[in-house]
Design an enzyme around this catalytic site. Structure first.
Site, PDB file in Angstrom:
ATOM      1  N   ARG A  69       0.837  -1.190   0.000  1.00  0.00           N
ATOM      2  CA  ARG A  69       0.000   0.000   0.000  1.00  0.00           C
ATOM      3  C   ARG A  69       0.881   1.253   0.000  1.00  0.00           C
ATOM      4  O   ARG A  69       1.995   1.235   0.503  1.00  0.00           O
ATOM      5  CB  ARG A  69      -0.914   0.023   1.225  1.00  0.00           C
ATOM      6  CG  ARG A  69      -2.117  -0.913   1.090  1.00  0.00           C
ATOM      7  CD  ARG A  69      -3.014  -0.869   2.308  1.00  0.00           C
ATOM      8  NE  ARG A  69      -2.383  -1.453   3.463  1.00  0.00           N
ATOM      9  CZ  ARG A  69      -1.805  -0.782   4.447  1.00  0.00           C
ATOM     10  NH1 ARG A  69      -1.839   0.544   4.445  1.00  0.00           N
ATOM     11  NH2 ARG A  69      -1.235  -1.406   5.439  1.00  0.00           N
ATOM     12  N   TYR A 197      -1.649  -3.514  -6.809  1.00  0.00           N
ATOM     13  CA  TYR A 197      -1.361  -4.296  -5.611  1.00  0.00           C
ATOM     14  C   TYR A 197      -2.452  -4.262  -4.536  1.00  0.00           C
ATOM     15  O   TYR A 197      -2.906  -3.178  -4.149  1.00  0.00           O
ATOM     16  CB  TYR A 197      -0.043  -3.823  -4.970  1.00  0.00           C
ATOM     17  CG  TYR A 197       0.426  -4.857  -3.983  1.00  0.00           C
ATOM     18  CD1 TYR A 197       1.035  -6.011  -4.435  1.00  0.00           C
ATOM     19  CD2 TYR A 197       0.158  -4.729  -2.629  1.00  0.00           C
ATOM     20  CE1 TYR A 197       1.388  -7.010  -3.551  1.00  0.00           C
ATOM     21  CE2 TYR A 197       0.514  -5.723  -1.740  1.00  0.00           C
ATOM     22  CZ  TYR A 197       1.134  -6.868  -2.209  1.00  0.00           C
ATOM     23  OH  TYR A 197       1.488  -7.853  -1.341  1.00  0.00           O
ATOM     24  N   LYS A 206      -9.668  -2.559   1.775  1.00  0.00           N
ATOM     25  CA  LYS A 206      -9.396  -1.408   2.633  1.00  0.00           C
ATOM     26  C   LYS A 206     -10.160  -0.156   2.189  1.00  0.00           C
ATOM     27  O   LYS A 206     -10.659   0.602   3.012  1.00  0.00           O
ATOM     28  CB  LYS A 206      -7.889  -1.134   2.701  1.00  0.00           C
ATOM     29  CG  LYS A 206      -7.065  -2.320   3.240  1.00  0.00           C
ATOM     30  CD  LYS A 206      -7.490  -2.682   4.625  1.00  0.00           C
ATOM     31  CE  LYS A 206      -6.994  -4.016   5.143  1.00  0.00           C
ATOM     32  NZ  LYS A 206      -5.598  -4.214   5.392  1.00  0.00           N
ATOM     33  N   HIS A 226     -10.679  -2.555  11.599  1.00  0.00           N
ATOM     34  CA  HIS A 226      -9.577  -3.367  11.082  1.00  0.00           C
ATOM     35  C   HIS A 226      -9.327  -4.507  12.074  1.00  0.00           C
ATOM     36  O   HIS A 226      -8.324  -4.513  12.777  1.00  0.00           O
ATOM     37  CB  HIS A 226      -8.338  -2.470  10.945  1.00  0.00           C
ATOM     38  CG  HIS A 226      -7.219  -3.086  10.182  1.00  0.00           C
ATOM     39  ND1 HIS A 226      -5.905  -2.695  10.378  1.00  0.00           N
ATOM     40  CD2 HIS A 226      -7.191  -4.038   9.227  1.00  0.00           C
ATOM     41  CE1 HIS A 226      -5.122  -3.390   9.568  1.00  0.00           C
ATOM     42  NE2 HIS A 226      -5.863  -4.207   8.862  1.00  0.00           N
ATOM     43  N   SER A 248      -1.358  -3.878  10.062  1.00  0.00           N
ATOM     44  CA  SER A 248      -1.045  -4.835   9.000  1.00  0.00           C
ATOM     45  C   SER A 248       0.257  -5.557   9.323  1.00  0.00           C
ATOM     46  O   SER A 248       1.213  -4.956   9.803  1.00  0.00           O
ATOM     47  CB  SER A 248      -0.884  -4.105   7.664  1.00  0.00           C
ATOM     48  OG  SER A 248      -2.078  -3.454   7.327  1.00  0.00           O
ATOM     49  N   CYS A 250       0.979  -7.784  11.607  1.00  0.00           N
ATOM     50  CA  CYS A 250       1.306  -7.987  13.024  1.00  0.00           C
ATOM     51  C   CYS A 250       0.650  -9.262  13.560  1.00  0.00           C
ATOM     52  O   CYS A 250       0.489  -9.412  14.768  1.00  0.00           O
ATOM     53  CB  CYS A 250       0.870  -6.791  13.864  1.00  0.00           C
ATOM     54  SG  CYS A 250       1.922  -5.348  13.641  1.00  0.00           S
ATOM     55  N   ASP A 275      -9.324  -9.921   9.064  1.00  0.00           N
ATOM     56  CA  ASP A 275      -8.836  -8.569   8.761  1.00  0.00           C
ATOM     57  C   ASP A 275      -9.839  -7.452   9.037  1.00  0.00           C
ATOM     58  O   ASP A 275      -9.441  -6.379   9.450  1.00  0.00           O
ATOM     59  CB  ASP A 275      -8.406  -8.513   7.288  1.00  0.00           C
ATOM     60  CG  ASP A 275      -7.524  -7.303   6.972  1.00  0.00           C
ATOM     61  OD1 ASP A 275      -6.686  -6.958   7.813  1.00  0.00           O
ATOM     62  OD2 ASP A 275      -7.682  -6.716   5.883  1.00  0.00           O
ATOM     63  N   ARG A 366       2.158 -12.191  -0.630  1.00  0.00           N
ATOM     64  CA  ARG A 366       0.826 -12.538  -0.114  1.00  0.00           C
ATOM     65  C   ARG A 366       0.258 -13.789  -0.770  1.00  0.00           C
ATOM     66  O   ARG A 366       0.663 -14.174  -1.858  1.00  0.00           O
ATOM     67  CB  ARG A 366      -0.140 -11.375  -0.406  1.00  0.00           C
ATOM     68  CG  ARG A 366       0.261 -10.042   0.228  1.00  0.00           C
ATOM     69  CD  ARG A 366      -0.377  -9.867   1.567  1.00  0.00           C
ATOM     70  NE  ARG A 366       0.125  -8.702   2.299  1.00  0.00           N
ATOM     71  CZ  ARG A 366      -0.468  -8.214   3.381  1.00  0.00           C
ATOM     72  NH1 ARG A 366      -1.565  -8.756   3.849  1.00  0.00           N
ATOM     73  NH2 ARG A 366       0.041  -7.185   4.016  1.00  0.00           N
TER      74      ARG A 366
HETATM   75  O1  SAT Z   1      -2.664  -4.543   0.985  1.00  0.00           O
HETATM   76  S1  SAT Z   1      -3.731  -4.738   1.990  1.00  0.00           S
HETATM   77  O2  SAT Z   1      -4.130  -3.458   2.539  1.00  0.00           O
HETATM   78  O3  SAT Z   1      -4.857  -5.387   1.390  1.00  0.00           O
HETATM   79  C1  SAT Z   1      -3.144  -5.723   3.248  1.00  0.00           C
HETATM   80  C2  SAT Z   1      -2.744  -4.965   4.451  1.00  0.00           C
HETATM   81  O4  SAT Z   1      -1.850  -4.115   4.385  1.00  0.00           O
HETATM   82  O5  SAT Z   1      -3.315  -5.214   5.525  1.00  0.00           O
HETATM   83 MN    MN Z   2      -5.165  -5.495   7.216  1.00  0.00          MN
END
Ligand code: SAT
Ligand code: MN
Length: 587
Positions: A69, A197, A206, A226, A248, A250, A275, A366
């Site tokens: 991100r 991405y 998100k 979140h 994210s 963690c 998530d 991922r």
């Molecule tokens: O790239 S995402 O936002 O979908 C995954 C994350 O950073 O939690």
């Molecule tokens: Mn996340």
């Protein structure tokens, strides 16, 4: 294409602006999916992995400049800057549209424009919300098919007259200089350009389910968070649900799929989501949570049969891997996976792996996989009203300061403790890794409006119910003087979850401190765990000197929200500071 006039007009307008060669309304069928996969294999977007060991699995390598991100390029565009708040990059609505529309002009020439109707949340749930993502990326279509409920049934929901979020996406030319992720919450609209991405491109995740939904949630009186959602079943068969927010990368996915240690006979953990949680007050005064997503978009590195066996059993088939390494026999590979490192390995950029080039898998590589394949997937995950939440758990990655666990004294203190969360940054976003930054409710990158208003919204639930979840704060990442993690983490986090459930039931002890209620070693079930008493004490200790400094940092951070900061937060700061000084005097 659709009998919804608003949707039809928008599709026409987007097509006129972006001039695609073809328009394809995504129906979500197997035949459509197979054809897309075939096309992506042919043009190199996907690579087939070993069909024997990893049936129906594919590898995608993103552009090396497009692997996470991009928070500095992510904007909330509103009429008033104050509404976006100091926690967001802001642009005026008109300016935002003008800037990004210029990039979209003609960008789909030579490409197919895919129109993806999607539903976030279970079919038939009053809390589910629809969206439509228009994209020129077939990789996005394939990922959205796993992460959301897409196609005909979602379109039916929209054509029945329900509102929908409009999301426009193009990979553009992947030039980081021509990349923006823009949100227009007042118009329920997202425009994302120049990245393929994850969180930048899968707009249901998100962008919609957190940034736009958090805005809607405030106006409508619910919460978009979140958070993972899990159920803990005790040996008597009683299941207690908790929701937990961590930044994210963690460990949300690991906690959501936890396998209890061998000593915990008869205990089970059920995964509802890993998530995002949407929470509504029920008529009974409790908060009920649904997972708006249908799949997992998890971090691969570090995932193994030791750290997350359920995840390994989930992702071996029907999965899309992004930016992992690949072995000579076509299996996905990442740092931390089981077994020795193979001698022949292709790295995430498609080169023969050479340690001089860094890890074989990108640290933010991922997997995308359907939640329904998870062995611990809860049979309540698709229930329309969701599951009742007994506890909220917040946390971050802190090598020092925060104890293993504490319980907030009451709702106001819980909201304060959640708002004061800080964490060391990870590879999930571009930028420096390991810097401590404030990440309130793990929503720093995802809250679609002014944090001060968001905390006021959280605080307001106290007036609406006396059956709100208890609030806890955990830190799995505390390190000793030599820089080693003191807590084993992973499955052993069950020991902390058990104490949390016992606190909810009123059956376990805690000691009151200025920062909250903390267990002593005797209150935690540490049976079979090789931890000496001194380490346990250090994990649960709070150092008043360090906490005075921490409170200064917290106060400075909250100060940046000016007059909009709720008084209840200021009161918590004052109380904790005063009580720390009193405790130092008493000692
Ligand atoms: O790239 S995402 O936002 O979908 C995954 C994350 O950073 O939690
Ligand atoms: Mn996340």
């Amino acid at each position: 294409m659709t009998n919804n006039p608003e949707l039809a007009a928008w599709i026409d307008a987007v097509a006129a602006a972006t001039t695609p060669d073809k328009i394809h309304l995504v129906d979500g069928s197997d035949a459509e999916h197979d054809k897309l996969i075939e096309e992506m294999l042919a043009d190199g977007t996907l690579e087939k992995l070993n069909e024997k060991t990893h049936p129906n699995c594919f590898l995608h390598r993103s552009d090396p400049s497009d692997v996470a991100r991009v928070e500095h390029l992510t904007f909330v565009c509103t009429e008033s800057e104050e509404d976006a708040g100091p926690n967001n990059n802001w642009m005026a609505t008109d300016e935002g549209h003008a800037k990004i529309d210029a990039l979209f002009a003609g960008c789909m020439t030579g490409r197919t424009m895919y129109v993806i109707p999607y539903l976030m949340g279970p079919y038939g749930s009053p809390f589910s919300r629809a969206g439509v993502e228009i994209t020129d990326s077939p990789y996005v279509v394939a990922n959205m098919r796993i992460m959301a409920r897409i196609g005909r049934r979602a379109l039916d929901h929209i054509e029945a007259g329900n509102s929908f979020v409009r999301g426009l996406h193009s990979v553009g030319d992947l030039d980081p200089e021509r990349r923006f992720i823009m949100h227009f919450p007042e118009e329920l609209m997202i425009k994302s350009f120049g990245s393929g991405y994850g969180g930048n491109a899968l707009l249901g995740k998100k962008c919609h389910a957190l940034r736009i939904a958090s805005w809607q949630a405030r106006t409508e009186g619910w919460l978009a968070e979140h958070m993972l959602i899990l159920g803990i079943e005790d040996p008597s068969g009683k299941t207690t649900y908790v929701a937990a927010a961590f930044p994210s990368a963690c460990g949300k996915t690991n906690l959501a799929m936890l396998v209890p240690p061998a000593e915990f006979k008869g205990w089970k953990v059920w995964t509802v989501g890993d998530d995002i949680a949407w929470l509504h007050l029920g008529e009974d005064g409790r908060l009920w949570a649904i997972n708006p997503e249908a799949g997992f978009f998890g971090v691969a590195p570090g995932t193994s049969l030791t750290t997350n066996p359920n995840c390994m059993k989930t992702l071996g088939r029907n999965a899309i891997y992004t930016n992992v390494g690949v072995t000579a026999d076509g299996a996905p590979w990442w740092e931390g996976i089981d077994g020795p490192k193979p001698s022949e390995l292709i790295d995430w950029q498609g080169r023969p792996h050479d340690a001089a080039n860094g890890p074989a898998a990108h640290p933010n590589s991922r997997f995308t996989v359907s939640a329904s394949q998870c062995p611990s997937y809860s049979d309540q995950a698709n229930v329309p009203q969701g599951v009742p939440i007994s506890a909220f758990i917040f946390g971050g990655r802190r090598s020092a300061v925060a104890p293993l666990v504490f319980e907030a004294l009451d709702w106001d203190h819980g909201v304060f403790a959640a708002a004061a969360v800080a964490s060391e940054t990870t590879a999930a976003a571009t930028g420096q890794v390991g810097q401590v930054r404030r990440d309130p409710m793990a929503m720093k990158p995802f809250c679609g409006y002014n944090f001060a208003d968001y905390w006021a919204h959280w605080l307001s639930f106290k007036e609406r119910s006396d059956k709100l979840p208890k609030v806890f704060h955990v830190n799995w990442f505390r390190k000793d003087a030599d820089g080693n993690f003191m807590w084993p983490g992973f499955g052993d986090n069950m020991r902390v979850l058990k104490w949390i459930i016992e606190r909810c039931e009123g059956s376990s002890d805690a000691v009151k401190t200025p920062i909250g209620l903390i267990p002593q070693g005797k209150d935690l079930d540490l049976s079979g765990l090789d931890l000496n008493e001194a380490t346990v004490a250090a994990l649960l200790a709070i150092d008043p000197k360090i906490w005075r400094t921490e409170m200064e940092a917290i106060e400075e951070y909250f100060g940046s929200f000016g007059d909009r900061l709720p008084g209840a937060i200021v009161e918590q700061i004052e109380r904790i500071k005063r009580e720390i000084i009193e405790s130092q005097k008493a000692a």
